[in-house]
Design a protein around this motif. Structure first.
Motif, PDB file in Angstrom:
ATOM      1  N   ALA A   1      35.072  33.945  46.349  1.00 29.00           N
ATOM      2  CA  ALA A   1      34.976  34.928  47.428  1.00 29.00           C
ATOM      3  C   ALA A   1      33.527  35.239  47.766  1.00 29.00           C
ATOM      4  O   ALA A   1      32.673  35.314  46.872  1.00 29.00           O
ATOM      5  CB  ALA A   1      35.682  36.213  46.992  1.00 29.00           C
TER       6      ALA A   1
ATOM      7  N   ASP B   1      41.744  29.615  57.688  1.00 23.44           N
ATOM      8  CA  ASP B   1      41.263  30.395  56.536  1.00 23.44           C
ATOM      9  C   ASP B   1      42.495  30.604  55.651  1.00 23.44           C
ATOM     10  O   ASP B   1      43.310  31.492  55.901  1.00 23.44           O
ATOM     11  CB  ASP B   1      40.695  31.713  57.075  1.00 23.44           C
TER      12      ASP B   1
ATOM     13  N   GLY C   1      43.026  31.788  52.750  1.00 23.62           N
ATOM     14  CA  GLY C   1      43.181  33.048  52.020  1.00 23.62           C
ATOM     15  C   GLY C   1      44.133  33.978  52.776  1.00 23.62           C
ATOM     16  O   GLY C   1      44.768  34.859  52.186  1.00 23.62           O
TER      17      GLY C   1
ATOM     18  N   ARG D   1      46.757  36.830  51.533  1.00 24.88           N
ATOM     19  CA  ARG D   1      46.532  38.207  51.978  1.00 24.88           C
ATOM     20  C   ARG D   1      47.779  38.740  52.691  1.00 24.88           C
ATOM     21  O   ARG D   1      48.146  39.902  52.541  1.00 24.88           O
ATOM     22  CB  ARG D   1      45.308  38.275  52.913  1.00 24.88           C
TER      23      ARG D   1
ATOM     24  N   ARG E   1      41.931  43.111  54.740  1.00 28.18           N
ATOM     25  CA  ARG E   1      40.688  42.687  54.068  1.00 28.18           C
ATOM     26  C   ARG E   1      40.056  43.792  53.235  1.00 28.18           C
ATOM     27  O   ARG E   1      38.908  43.677  52.818  1.00 28.18           O
ATOM     28  CB  ARG E   1      39.678  42.148  55.087  1.00 28.18           C
TER      29      ARG E   1
ATOM     30  N   ALA F   1      46.211  40.294  47.192  1.00 34.01           N
ATOM     31  CA  ALA F   1      46.211  38.855  47.503  1.00 34.01           C
ATOM     32  C   ALA F   1      45.940  38.038  46.242  1.00 34.01           C
ATOM     33  O   ALA F   1      46.607  37.034  45.973  1.00 34.01           O
ATOM     34  CB  ALA F   1      45.140  38.561  48.560  1.00 34.01           C
ATOM     35  N   SER F   2      44.980  38.504  45.457  1.00 36.59           N
ATOM     36  CA  SER F   2      44.604  37.776  44.242  1.00 36.59           C
ATOM     37  C   SER F   2      45.758  37.758  43.238  1.00 36.59           C
ATOM     38  O   SER F   2      46.004  36.744  42.577  1.00 36.59           O
ATOM     39  CB  SER F   2      43.364  38.453  43.657  1.00 36.59           C
TER      40      SER F   2
ATOM     41  N   GLN G   1      50.442  25.458  55.033  1.00 32.80           N
ATOM     42  CA  GLN G   1      49.021  25.092  55.061  1.00 32.80           C
ATOM     43  C   GLN G   1      48.861  23.604  55.374  1.00 32.80           C
ATOM     44  O   GLN G   1      47.983  23.210  56.141  1.00 32.80           O
ATOM     45  CB  GLN G   1      48.363  25.408  53.714  1.00 32.80           C
TER      46      GLN G   1
ATOM     47  N   GLY H   1      39.182  27.891  51.468  1.00 30.10           N
ATOM     48  CA  GLY H   1      40.072  28.485  50.466  1.00 30.10           C
ATOM     49  C   GLY H   1      39.592  28.229  49.049  1.00 30.10           C
ATOM     50  O   GLY H   1      38.387  28.290  48.762  1.00 30.10           O
TER      51      GLY H   1
ATOM     52  N   ASP I   1      41.800  25.871  46.909  1.00 24.68           N
ATOM     53  CA  ASP I   1      42.387  24.596  46.462  1.00 24.68           C
ATOM     54  C   ASP I   1      42.636  23.659  47.634  1.00 24.68           C
ATOM     55  O   ASP I   1      43.521  22.830  47.591  1.00 24.68           O
ATOM     56  CB  ASP I   1      43.708  24.870  45.734  1.00 24.68           C
ATOM     57  N   THR I   2      41.875  23.828  48.731  1.00 22.16           N
ATOM     58  CA  THR I   2      42.205  23.031  49.915  1.00 22.16           C
ATOM     59  C   THR I   2      41.792  21.557  49.741  1.00 22.16           C
ATOM     60  O   THR I   2      42.433  20.675  50.279  1.00 22.16           O
ATOM     61  CB  THR I   2      41.602  23.633  51.209  1.00 22.16           C
TER      62      THR I   2
ATOM     63  N   ARG J   1      38.347  39.077  40.340  1.00 20.96           N
ATOM     64  CA  ARG J   1      38.959  38.080  41.231  1.00 20.96           C
ATOM     65  C   ARG J   1      38.568  36.676  40.814  1.00 20.96           C
ATOM     66  O   ARG J   1      39.373  35.761  40.845  1.00 20.96           O
ATOM     67  CB  ARG J   1      38.558  38.348  42.684  1.00 20.96           C
TER      68      ARG J   1
ATOM     69  N   ASP K   1      41.210  33.932  40.149  1.00 20.17           N
ATOM     70  CA  ASP K   1      41.238  32.786  41.067  1.00 20.17           C
ATOM     71  C   ASP K   1      40.847  31.477  40.389  1.00 20.17           C
ATOM     72  O   ASP K   1      41.314  30.413  40.771  1.00 20.17           O
ATOM     73  CB  ASP K   1      40.285  33.024  42.253  1.00 20.17           C
TER      74      ASP K   1
ATOM     75  N   ARG L   1      42.935  28.859  37.535  1.00 21.08           N
ATOM     76  CA  ARG L   1      43.728  27.687  37.937  1.00 21.08           C
ATOM     77  C   ARG L   1      42.851  26.443  38.001  1.00 21.08           C
ATOM     78  O   ARG L   1      41.781  26.474  38.603  1.00 21.08           O
ATOM     79  CB  ARG L   1      44.344  27.922  39.328  1.00 21.08           C
TER      80      ARG L   1
HETATM   81  O1   DC Z   1      39.380  33.677  50.526  1.00 25.39           O
HETATM   82  P1   DC Z   1      40.024  35.054  50.386  1.00 25.39           P
HETATM   83  O2   DC Z   1      39.167  36.043  49.663  1.00 25.39           O
HETATM   84  O3   DC Z   1      40.474  35.600  51.706  1.00 25.39           O
HETATM   85  O4   DC Z   1      41.344  34.801  49.499  1.00 25.39           O
HETATM   86  C1   DC Z   1      42.249  35.821  49.183  1.00 25.39           C
HETATM   87  C2   DC Z   1      42.908  35.482  47.845  1.00 25.39           C
HETATM   88  O5   DC Z   1      43.713  34.326  47.985  1.00 25.39           O
HETATM   89  C3   DC Z   1      41.919  35.190  46.715  1.00 25.39           C
HETATM   90  O6   DC Z   1      42.202  36.025  45.612  1.00 25.39           O
HETATM   91  C4   DC Z   1      42.130  33.769  46.322  1.00 25.39           C
HETATM   92  C5   DC Z   1      43.433  33.387  46.956  1.00 25.39           C
HETATM   93  N1   DC Z   1      43.374  32.040  47.538  1.00 25.39           N
HETATM   94  C6   DC Z   1      43.924  31.009  46.815  1.00 25.39           C
HETATM   95  O7   DC Z   1      44.375  31.216  45.689  1.00 25.39           O
HETATM   96  N2   DC Z   1      43.961  29.760  47.348  1.00 25.39           N
HETATM   97  C7   DC Z   1      43.440  29.526  48.583  1.00 25.39           C
HETATM   98  N3   DC Z   1      43.487  28.286  49.089  1.00 25.39           N
HETATM   99  C8   DC Z   1      42.860  30.584  49.311  1.00 25.39           C
HETATM  100  C9   DC Z   1      42.823  31.834  48.751  1.00 25.39           C
END
Ligand code: DC
Length: 221
Positions: free
Chosen positions: A9, A30, A32, A36, A77, A85-86, A102, A124, A126-127, A175, A179, A182
């Motif tokens: 983040a 985006d 995330g 969220r 946000r 979200a986390s 996605q 993100g 894991d994109t 976070r 995050d 993984r």
């Molecule tokens: O990028 P961001 O801060 O808006 O993401 C919000 C939450 O989503 C953050 O805790 C990580 C998670 N996330 C994720 O696990 N995998 C993604 N591809 C994007 C975000």
């Protein structure tokens, strides 16, 4: 062309993604936002963040238009929204339910007005590893937790939201722990890594453009 930008983040992923999307006319996702959106649904519904089954069923029912509508809420946000979200992003069933939405974007990328685009840029965690492992270019953007917390803190103040630097730093570290527990959040093996602690947004953009230009030449051959 598909480009992925992953990293923690407030490392500067969104800034780089926005600039690249504009320069190369790519649609921007985006990712995330999907987490969220589910986190905010949990808050709005008054559900406990421990309610894994509820989070999974909300993720299964999430649509792109609903996600866009939720993104207008102030809590989308906020610190509370980020925490939710986390938490939901750590639930495997939630991640599984949100994957197709996605991935579909890379098959039919669209701009914000719904018109079709020739490629997509993702940001993100894991994109490059899970969502689009086939991406043409992968970036991993990072910076020290202190610098990232300071950036987020300033963003909150600019938006007129109350914030405390120490609290934002604690939240950032928490976070990161969530995050990056993984394996999929680790940089893809073929990702180019930028540490923005010492680089300006312009320097990162210039270096990224050079990589994109080189890749474009190979793709056109
Ligand atoms: O990028 P961001 O801060 O808006 O993401 C919000 C939450 O989503 C953050 O805790 C990580 C998670 N996330 C994720 O696990 N995998 C993604 N591809 C994007 C975000």
């Amino acid at each position: 062309m598909i480009i992925t930008i992953d990293g923690p983040a407030a490392a500067g992923k969104g800034t780089l993604a926005g600039k690249l999307a504009e320069k190369y006319a790519l649609a921007y996702f985006d990712t995330g936002m999907v987490y969220r959106a589910v986190g905010l649904e949990m808050i709005l519904g008054g559900y406990s963040l421990d309610d894994t089954a509820k989070a999974e069923s909300l993720a299964q029912g999430l649509t792109f238009p609903r996600m866009m509508a939720l993104s207008e809420y102030p809590d989308f946000r906020s610190l509370a929204g980020s925490k939710a979200a986390s938490v939901v992003a750590a639930i495997p069933g939630v991640r599984k339910a949100l994957l197709k939405m996605q991935q579909d974007f890379s098959i039919r990328p669209v701009f914000a007005d719904g018109s079709p685009a020739k490629g997509a840029i993702y940001d993100g965690r894991d994109t490059g590893t899970v969502v689009c492992p086939q991406a043409d270019i992968k970036f991993f953007v990072t910076a020290s937790p202190e610098i990232r917390a300071e950036r987020r803190y300033k963003e909150y103040l600019q938006k007129g939201q109350k914030a405390n630097y120490q609290e934002v730093l604690t939240q950032t570290l928490l976070r990161d722990k969530n995050d990056f527990a993984r394996e999929s959040s680790q940089p893809a093996k073929d990702a180019v890594i930028f540490d923005t602690s010492e680089l300006s947004a312009e320097e990162v953009f210039d270096q990224a453009c050079e990589i994109v230009e080189n890749r474009k030449k190979t793709l056109e051959k």
